[in-house]
Design an enzyme around this catalytic site. Structure first.
Site, short mmCIF file in Angstrom:
data_model
loop_
_atom_site.label_atom_id
_atom_site.label_comp_id
_atom_site.label_asym_id
_atom_site.label_seq_id
_atom_site.Cartn_x
_atom_site.Cartn_y
_atom_site.Cartn_z
N TYR A 1 0.82 -1.23 0.00
CA TYR A 1 0.00 0.00 0.00
C TYR A 1 0.85 1.28 0.00
CZ TYR A 1 -0.11 -0.37 5.27
OH TYR A 1 0.16 -0.48 6.60
N GLU A 2 0.18 2.38 -0.17
CA GLU A 2 0.83 3.70 -0.29
C GLU A 2 1.82 3.71 -1.46
OE1 GLU A 2 -0.35 6.35 1.38
OE2 GLU A 2 1.01 7.43 0.04
N GLY A 3 1.40 3.12 -2.59
CA GLY A 3 2.27 3.01 -3.76
C GLY A 3 3.13 1.76 -3.60
#
Ligand code: FAD
Length: 602
Positions: free
Chosen positions: A441-443
């Site tokens: 997550y978060e890229g």
């Protein structure tokens, strides 16, 4: 199962000698953030998280957050009370501006608090982390009325926040999102669509949840250029600024329709959220949502990178405790009564690999945070922009390498435990399961690597990376010139940096011209960047430790005893001789280009 104990001496050393808290405390408004005050705060926070959050880690893993028939979500036993204590103690407010009830501390201090909170209970920490992201967005881009309406309650933690980007067809490609926003007559908007994977999208910890939702307004351009950002509260807030501010009104048309059954962080409800004509408030300009998100990415990605450090350190602590207790086999030359496994060279190798990498990523994360603070408040424009550039460069490294290490460190912790690591009883398997998401997550880390090898490498025509390479060379030269225990560390750093420099030059020449070269080599390049940047900062730590030791004699000085300072050198030497040389081994992967990747058939 071991409890968490905050590594205060290590934190303090990095704050003082790597991230240079004193420079941050010189910034206007941060004068109260001197080392003693910050360490006093850290000690108290460490105790709080160890006593209140850490014991709930296992309970959360067993009980999970659960969705009830009516769409409400119940968090595991004890979470509600611990959350209230967290709010009452004022911990959520530490890094936010005093005008909204915050503690007015720099981001660097917030990061120290966050490391402890995440290590104590990663799943629980995500509620605060997502709220922090939403606060950050409102602070930067919310109107005065929006800030006054939402921030005082969010800063204290009385209300929480979420970030709603992902849809089933729009994950890494956020530009594919389809949630719609149509204007209403009263200047508000109506939001319709479905978001997936929304962390703490629904829960029972706070009175209100402020969702930040990405959506498209009518006639928005396709892709990322047509994304707008909206505030969608779970309960509408009756009165804007002034009398009755913050009192809750009607329930908005947003609900959690299901929650995911996941591999880890089971206490964190990961929700599918349905918006059915929900009332939304536009943040600033339409079609600028992606630009706003980009602005806030550094802090959010730093926080996720830090999860690798925090959970890795928690797993390391468990591994050390187990290794000193578990008796098995005899080290060479020892009597045959059996010895704790910590006496075996291979177990020591695993523990020291963990320790050295934890210290390296802590150095990078804290330096990254200090750069964010200096970039936002330093009076000198030149310093502001140089620190902003370094923060931009370090962020994908902190996120990508930090969370890759999180996976590797927790895996090593299981290995140290042997079979007892694979069964759930020791708790170390939970750390391994919990941290797995952080690389996604978060890229995803693939996206972080592409960001580093293309966008970030191109910053100031390659000048920002050139400055980093020069700084690493300067530290290597300083250590080499110092000779003695530092000489070998310096030489190894110079060798590793030569590999980093040559691949950087290759990417500058071949990657910017043909992006496929950069895309193909990005992940090994990010790894190399992490390894070498970590080596740079551990060398700086070792230089500082030698200087302190020579000033303080055998008794140590400035709160660090001689043994602690000696250990800094041991770690730096081990890292230099056993981990830094991996950089040279990555050169060929970075520079191989895409040919074989596309010659392969799947
Ligand atoms: C537990 C959990 C919590 C989450 N919390 C939130 C939240 O609070 N809010 C929110 O909005 N989202 C949240 N997410 C969503 C998360 O951010 C996405 O899962 C993530 O962005 C990846 O998207 P995806 O799952 O669609 O994977 P995909 O985008 O399908 O990626 C799959 C693989 O393909 C690779 N890939 C994709 N595109 C490219 C490309 N262009 N170049 C190279 N490789 C590529 C990826 O790196 C990855 O390895 C959460 C997810 C989980 C599982």
């Amino acid at each position: 199962m071991t409890d968490y104990s905050a590594p205060l001496a290590d934190m303090r050393f990095v704050l003082e000698h790597v991230a240079r808290l004193s420079e941050v405390a010189d910034l206007p408004g941060y004068e109260h953030a001197d080392l003693d005050t910050v360490m006093g705060l850290a000690e108290e926070a460490g105790r709080f998280y160890a006593e209140q959050f850490s014991p709930l880690n296992r309970i959360g893993d067993r009980q999970h957050s659960r969705r009830n028939q009516d769409g409400s979500v119940s968090t595991p036993e004890g979470f509600g009370k611990a959350y209230q204590r967290w709010v009452e103690a004022g911990w959520p407010a530490v890094p936010f501006p005093p005008e909204y009830g915050g503690g007015g501390f720099p981001w660097l201090v917030g990061i120290v608090m966050q490391e402890m909170m995440t290590a104590a209970n990663m799943a629980f920490s995500l509620c605060g982390l997502l709220t922090q992201g939403a606060i950050d967005m409102l602070l930067h881009y919310g109107s005065e009325e929006q800030r006054e309406t939402y921030l005082p309650k969010m800063v204290t933690g009385e209300w929480t926040g979420t970030m709603n980007l992902t849809e089933s067809q729009a994950g890494s490609d956020v530009g594919a999102l389809a949630t719609r926003a149509v204007p209403a007559d009263d200047g508000t908007w109506r939001i319709t669509g479905q978001k997936i994977f929304i962390t703490f999208g629904e829960h029972d910890l706070a009175d209100n949840i402020i969702h930040l939702v990405l959506a498209r307004v009518p006639d928005a351009p396709a892709g990322t250029k047509g994304i707008s950002c909206f505030i969608v509260p779970k309960f509408l807030v009756n009165d804007g600024p002034g009398v009755g501010r913050g009192s809750l009104g009607e329930r908005n048309a947003v609900e959690c329709v299901s929650i995911e059954d996941k591999m880890g962080i089971k206490a964190s409800p990961t929700c599918v959220m349905a918006y059915d004509g929900a009332v939304g408030y536009l943040i600033s300009e339409p079609n600028q949502g992606m630009r706003y998100m980009f602005k806030m990415m550094n802090t959010a990605r730093l926080s996720v990178g830090l999860e690798g450090l925090a959970v890795g350190d928690r797993a390391y602590q468990a591994a050390v405790a187990y290794a000193t207790e578990r008796v098995q086999g005899n080290p060479v030359g020892a009597p045959s009564a059996g010895a704790a496994i910590v006496e075996h060279a291979d177990v020591r190798r695993m523990l020291l690999t963990m320790k050295a990498q934890i210290e390296a990523i802590r150095c990078i994360s804290y330096l990254n945070a200090a750069c964010i603070d200096l970039a936002s408040r330093h009076p000198d424009e030149g310093v502001r922009s140089a620190r902003a550039e370094l923060a931009d460069l370090l962020t994908p490294i902190t996120k990508g390498w930090g969370t890759d290490l999180g996976n590797e460190l927790t895996s090593l912790a299981i290995q140290v435990h042997g079979g007892m690591g694979y069964v759930e009883e020791t708790g170390v398997a939970q750390h391994y399961r919990d941290i797995r998401i952080a690389a996604i997550y978060e890229g995803t880390n693939g996206i972080q690597a592409i960001d580093l090898a293309s966008r970030k490498l191109g910053l100031r025509g390659g000048g920002v990376m050139a400055d980093l390479l020069a700084a690493i060379d300067a530290t290597a030269a300083e250590a080499t010139a110092a000779g003695g225990e530092l000489g070998e560390v310096g030489r190894r750093l110079a060798e590793a940096n030569a590999s980093f420099r040559s691949t950087t030059e290759w990417l500058m020449a071949n990657g910017l011209a043909d992006p496929q070269n950069a895309l193909a080599g990005a992940t090994p390049y990010l790894r190399m960047a992490g390894i070498v940047t970590g080596g740079w900062l551990l060398t700086r730590s070792a230089i500082a430790a030698v200087a302190l030791r020579s000033r303080g004699g055998a008794g140590g000085v400035h709160g660090y005893n001689a043994d602690f300072l000696d250990q800094k050198l041991v770690t730096a030497r081990f890292y230099a001789t056993q981990l830094l040389p991996q950089a040279a081994g990555l050169v060929s992967a970075v520079t191989a280009g895409p040919t074989d990747l596309y010659a392969a058939t799947f």
